[in-house]
Design a protein around this motif. Structure first.
Motif, PDB file in Angstrom:
ATOM      1  N   GLY A  61      55.245  22.184   1.649  1.00  0.00           N
ATOM      2  CA  GLY A  61      55.585  20.624   1.752  1.00  0.00           C
ATOM      3  C   GLY A  61      54.495  20.004   1.137  1.00  0.00           C
ATOM      4  N   MET A  62      54.526  18.834   0.810  1.00  0.00           N
ATOM      5  CA  MET A  62      53.532  17.800   0.236  1.00  0.00           C
ATOM      6  C   MET A  62      52.235  17.512   1.222  1.00  0.00           C
ATOM      7  SD  MET A  62      55.751  15.194  -2.163  1.00  0.00           S
ATOM      8  CE  MET A  62      56.813  14.629  -1.178  1.00  0.00           C
ATOM      9  N   THR A  63      52.598  17.681   2.391  1.00  0.00           N
ATOM     10  CA  THR A  63      51.527  17.443   3.558  1.00  0.00           C
ATOM     11  C   THR A  63      50.871  18.962   3.766  1.00  0.00           C
ATOM     12  OG1 THR A  63      53.134  17.877   5.285  1.00  0.00           O
ATOM     13  CG2 THR A  63      52.638  15.598   4.225  1.00  0.00           C
ATOM     14  N   ASN A  64      51.284  19.913   3.444  1.00  0.00           N
ATOM     15  CA  ASN A  64      50.795  21.343   3.859  1.00  0.00           C
ATOM     16  C   ASN A  64      49.382  21.524   3.222  1.00  0.00           C
ATOM     17  OD1 ASN A  64      53.880  23.135   3.757  1.00  0.00           O
ATOM     18  ND2 ASN A  64      52.815  21.753   5.434  1.00  0.00           N
ATOM     19  N   LYS A  65      48.810  22.269   3.679  1.00  0.00           N
ATOM     20  CA  LYS A  65      47.367  22.918   2.929  1.00  0.00           C
ATOM     21  C   LYS A  65      47.670  24.617   3.343  1.00  0.00           C
ATOM     22  CE  LYS A  65      43.880  19.895   4.631  1.00  0.00           C
ATOM     23  NZ  LYS A  65      42.507  19.978   5.459  1.00  0.00           N
ATOM     24  N   LYS A  66      47.523  25.249   1.707  1.00  0.00           N
ATOM     25  CA  LYS A  66      47.628  26.523   1.556  1.00  0.00           C
ATOM     26  C   LYS A  66      46.593  27.063   0.473  1.00  0.00           C
ATOM     27  CE  LYS A  66      51.788  27.214   3.551  1.00  0.00           C
ATOM     28  NZ  LYS A  66      51.765  28.047   4.940  1.00  0.00           N
ATOM     29  N   SER A  67      46.331  28.240   0.389  1.00  0.00           N
ATOM     30  CA  SER A  67      45.414  28.841  -0.451  1.00  0.00           C
ATOM     31  C   SER A  67      46.150  29.971  -1.321  1.00  0.00           C
ATOM     32  CB  SER A  67      44.421  29.484   0.304  1.00  0.00           C
ATOM     33  OG  SER A  67      43.678  28.483   1.037  1.00  0.00           O
ATOM     34  N   LEU A  68      45.712  29.971  -2.569  1.00  0.00           N
ATOM     35  CA  LEU A  68      46.177  31.217  -3.455  1.00  0.00           C
ATOM     36  C   LEU A  68      45.044  32.255  -3.521  1.00  0.00           C
ATOM     37  CD1 LEU A  68      47.942  29.314  -6.161  1.00  0.00           C
ATOM     38  CD2 LEU A  68      48.942  29.874  -3.936  1.00  0.00           C
ATOM     39  N   LYS A  69      45.213  33.456  -3.515  1.00  0.00           N
ATOM     40  CA  LYS A  69      44.190  34.386  -3.485  1.00  0.00           C
ATOM     41  C   LYS A  69      44.017  35.406  -4.712  1.00  0.00           C
ATOM     42  CE  LYS A  69      43.409  34.331   1.413  1.00  0.00           C
ATOM     43  NZ  LYS A  69      42.152  33.581   1.291  1.00  0.00           N
ATOM     44  N   CYS A  70      43.076  35.683  -5.391  1.00  0.00           N
ATOM     45  CA  CYS A  70      43.073  36.456  -6.549  1.00  0.00           C
ATOM     46  C   CYS A  70      41.799  37.463  -6.159  1.00  0.00           C
ATOM     47  CB  CYS A  70      42.668  35.557  -7.652  1.00  0.00           C
ATOM     48  SG  CYS A  70      42.490  36.725  -9.110  1.00  0.00           S
ATOM     49  N   GLU A  71      42.124  38.803  -6.512  1.00  0.00           N
ATOM     50  CA  GLU A  71      41.186  39.837  -6.341  1.00  0.00           C
ATOM     51  C   GLU A  71      41.131  40.928  -7.413  1.00  0.00           C
ATOM     52  OE1 GLU A  71      41.737  41.751  -2.608  1.00  0.00           O
ATOM     53  OE2 GLU A  71      39.766  42.931  -2.755  1.00  0.00           O
ATOM     54  N   GLN A  72      39.966  41.167  -7.774  1.00  0.00           N
ATOM     55  CA  GLN A  72      39.863  41.957  -9.028  1.00  0.00           C
ATOM     56  C   GLN A  72      38.632  43.129  -8.654  1.00  0.00           C
ATOM     57  OE1 GLN A  72      37.049  42.170 -11.350  1.00  0.00           O
ATOM     58  NE2 GLN A  72      36.149  40.375 -10.795  1.00  0.00           N
ATOM     59  N   HIS A  73      38.482  44.420  -9.071  1.00  0.00           N
ATOM     60  CA  HIS A  73      37.538  45.306  -8.903  1.00  0.00           C
ATOM     61  C   HIS A  73      37.184  45.973  -9.971  1.00  0.00           C
ATOM     62  CE1 HIS A  73      37.650  44.564  -4.589  1.00  0.00           C
ATOM     63  NE2 HIS A  73      38.958  44.615  -4.589  1.00  0.00           N
ATOM     64  N   MET A  74      37.090  45.223 -11.109  1.00  0.00           N
ATOM     65  CA  MET A  74      36.643  45.811 -12.502  1.00  0.00           C
ATOM     66  C   MET A  74      35.144  45.424 -12.774  1.00  0.00           C
ATOM     67  SD  MET A  74      40.293  45.259 -14.669  1.00  0.00           S
ATOM     68  CE  MET A  74      40.601  43.499 -13.916  1.00  0.00           C
ATOM     69  N   GLY A  75      34.504  44.744 -11.751  1.00  0.00           N
ATOM     70  CA  GLY A  75      33.271  44.365 -11.955  1.00  0.00           C
ATOM     71  C   GLY A  75      33.258  43.237 -12.913  1.00  0.00           C
TER      72      GLY A  75
END
Lengths: 111, 114
Positions: free
Chosen positions: B14-28
């Motif tokens: 919703g427009m009042t929410n707080k959320k986070s997107l996550k990204c991970e890499q292990h290629m250096g």
């Protein structure tokens, strides 16, 4: 920043060779040319990269003329699974790499 | 390992929410990127991190807040989003040496803002 221009769409048939040309008139001396493939709802996938003349890998060839103002991605004997959007990128701007996507070419392969 | 992993794959907020997107890499890889992609449009660059420092912000509204806790992780914090922010959010990484960079993309997070 070097801007790229590609045809918006192309149609082909299974088994044919497809050539997609990208224009990048303002390419900088140190720029490489990189092509990506994207299927719906997925991230783009690296296909091929080159600096000059011809590069070939297991999926495609990339032809770059001496003036480097354009490049042509060649897909040999396409199949239905090659239906996707293809983007060419040239990235350097003032020494910094800013990978900006142009509009891309939507390739549809027909049976 | 040549993968870039993004979570979640889908997010409705919703427009009042707080959320986070996550990204991970292990290629250096030392460069990481956030892109936004609307349907039938090319990916639009939002942010670039180079060696864990924000190097490029493409005039993105402050309701999007990137964070790079370490060289393998990249987050995108979302707050007070608008319905027009609904899109596919793509994370990418590259070696970071600046010349013939090859981007490796995750599969993206499909975000819907209600």
């Amino acid at each position: 920043l070097a801007k790229t221009t590609q045809p918006i769409s192309m149609d082909s048939y299974e088994g044919q060779e497809v050539n997609i040309t990208c224009s990048h008139n303002n390419i900088a001396t140190n720029d490489y040319i990189t092509w990506y493939q994207q299927f719906p709802s997925q991230g783009p996938r690296f296909i091929i990269q080159g600096y000059k003349t011809k590069v070939t890998n297991e999926v495609a060839s990339l032809f770059i003329p001496a003036d480097r103002k354009s490049s042509t991605l060649s897909l040999p004997r396409v199949s239905l699974s090659d239906t996707a959007v293809y983007y060419c990128l040239v990235g350097l701007s003032g020494g910094s790499y800013i990978p900006t996507f142009g509009r891309g070419t939507s390739l549809i392969v027909h049976p | 390992d040549t993968e870039v992993t993004q979570t979640p794959k889908h997010l409705v907020m919703g427009m009042t929410n707080k959320k986070s997107l996550k990204c991970e890499q292990h290629m250096g890889h030392r460069a990481m990127y956030w892109y936004k992609q609307k349907a039938k449009k090319p990916p639009e660059l939002m942010f670039v991190y180079s060696y864990e420092k924000l190097s490029i912000n493409e005039s993105v509204p402050s309701r999007f807040s990137p964070e790079c806790p370490n060289s393998s992780l990249l987050n995108l914090h979302l707050h007070a989003l608008q319905p027009e922010d609904s899109a596919l959010y793509l994370c990418a990484s590259s070696p970071g040496d600046g010349l013939n960079e090859k981007l490796f993309f995750g599969s993206g997070t499909q975000l819907s803002v209600l």
